[in-house]
Scaffold this active site. Sequence first.
Site, short mmCIF file in Angstrom:
data_model
loop_
_atom_site.label_atom_id
_atom_site.label_comp_id
_atom_site.label_asym_id
_atom_site.label_seq_id
_atom_site.Cartn_x
_atom_site.Cartn_y
_atom_site.Cartn_z
N GLU A 108 52.51 11.36 -6.52
CA GLU A 108 53.15 11.23 -7.83
C GLU A 108 54.63 10.88 -7.66
O GLU A 108 55.24 11.26 -6.65
CB GLU A 108 52.96 12.56 -8.59
CG GLU A 108 53.65 12.69 -9.92
CD GLU A 108 53.14 11.74 -11.01
OE1 GLU A 108 53.06 10.53 -10.74
OE2 GLU A 108 52.87 12.20 -12.14
N ASP A 112 57.79 16.69 -13.81
CA ASP A 112 58.80 17.08 -14.79
C ASP A 112 58.29 18.38 -15.44
O ASP A 112 58.49 19.46 -14.90
CB ASP A 112 58.90 15.90 -15.77
CG ASP A 112 59.94 16.05 -16.85
OD1 ASP A 112 60.95 16.70 -16.63
OD2 ASP A 112 59.73 15.49 -17.94
N ARG A 174 62.39 -0.25 -11.82
CA ARG A 174 61.45 0.22 -10.81
C ARG A 174 61.75 -0.33 -9.42
O ARG A 174 61.41 0.27 -8.41
CB ARG A 174 60.02 -0.20 -11.17
CG ARG A 174 59.46 0.44 -12.41
CD ARG A 174 57.97 0.16 -12.49
NE ARG A 174 57.44 0.39 -13.82
CZ ARG A 174 57.08 1.58 -14.30
NH1 ARG A 174 57.20 2.64 -13.56
NH2 ARG A 174 56.60 1.70 -15.52
P1 5GP Z 1 55.23 15.56 -16.64
O1 5GP Z 1 53.82 15.40 -17.09
O2 5GP Z 1 55.40 16.33 -15.35
O3 5GP Z 1 56.11 16.12 -17.74
O4 5GP Z 1 55.82 14.12 -16.46
C1 5GP Z 1 55.43 13.31 -15.42
C2 5GP Z 1 55.68 11.86 -15.72
O5 5GP Z 1 56.77 11.68 -16.64
C3 5GP Z 1 56.10 11.15 -14.46
O6 5GP Z 1 54.99 10.67 -13.78
C4 5GP Z 1 56.98 10.05 -14.98
O7 5GP Z 1 56.20 8.94 -15.34
C5 5GP Z 1 57.60 10.61 -16.23
N1 5GP Z 1 58.96 11.15 -15.98
C6 5GP Z 1 59.35 12.45 -15.95
N2 5GP Z 1 60.68 12.56 -15.70
C7 5GP Z 1 61.13 11.28 -15.54
C8 5GP Z 1 62.42 10.74 -15.23
O8 5GP Z 1 63.44 11.42 -15.04
N3 5GP Z 1 62.47 9.38 -15.13
C9 5GP Z 1 61.40 8.57 -15.33
N4 5GP Z 1 61.59 7.26 -15.21
N5 5GP Z 1 60.17 9.05 -15.63
C10 5GP Z 1 60.04 10.40 -15.71
#
Ligand code: 5GP
Length: 187
Positions: A108, A112, A174
């Site tokens: 991954e 977050d 990216r």
């Molecule tokens: P989660 O489900 O853990 O809240 O989020 C995971 C997904 O959110 C990651 O795979 C990514 O796509 C996106 N994401 C979370 N934080 C960031 C960040 O700081 N920058 C970017 N570009 N994407 C993030």
Amino acid sequence: MKSSNRLLIQDKYFVPYLSEQQMQQRVQELGQQIATDYADKKPLLLCILNGSFVFAADLARSMDIVCQVSFLKYSSYVKDKSSNTAKDLLGIQGLNEDLINRHLIIVEDIVDTGNTMNQLLKELSSHKPASIEIATCLFKPSALKFNISLKYIGFSIPNDFVIGYGLDYDDYGRHLSGIYIADENQN
Ligand code: 5GP
């Protein structure tokens, strides 16, 4: 950091946070650690598109063992905000590989809230793999809301929005070789 390194991506300013060299060095270390842990296990790397494509490519090439690489696509971010539901865009049903009795490593870009990984872990577990671990390039510990275990972490970072090394803002950024963080000063 030199202010000349400040980037404008769409409507947002970003500044350098982790250099290409730091990324490369840490990913090599992680790859070697995984290779040691999975020496005879022929793991299947399940890389989460789009964000993990750079990390996955570097990680897989730093692992000097027999392994397979495949891809899943989930999306939970719209621009720079989490949507709370991870949308399954190219799911497990589309995989060619049988997951039963396999050693799975989810690759991954960033964890977050942990929502995406929590959902995926549940879904993958029902396919009866031998084991599942997560390798994430970045981790925001203070944003985590789910009880998930992250075995391989590249860098723990603050709860700020980052781009680069596969991560995007509105689908841009990216391609950057290092990680950039949203500038505190957006003027
Ligand atoms: P989660 O489900 O853990 O809240 O989020 C995971 C997904 O959110 C990651 O795979 C990514 O796509 C996106 N994401 C979370 N934080 C960031 C960040 O700081 N920058 C970017 N570009 N994407 C993030």
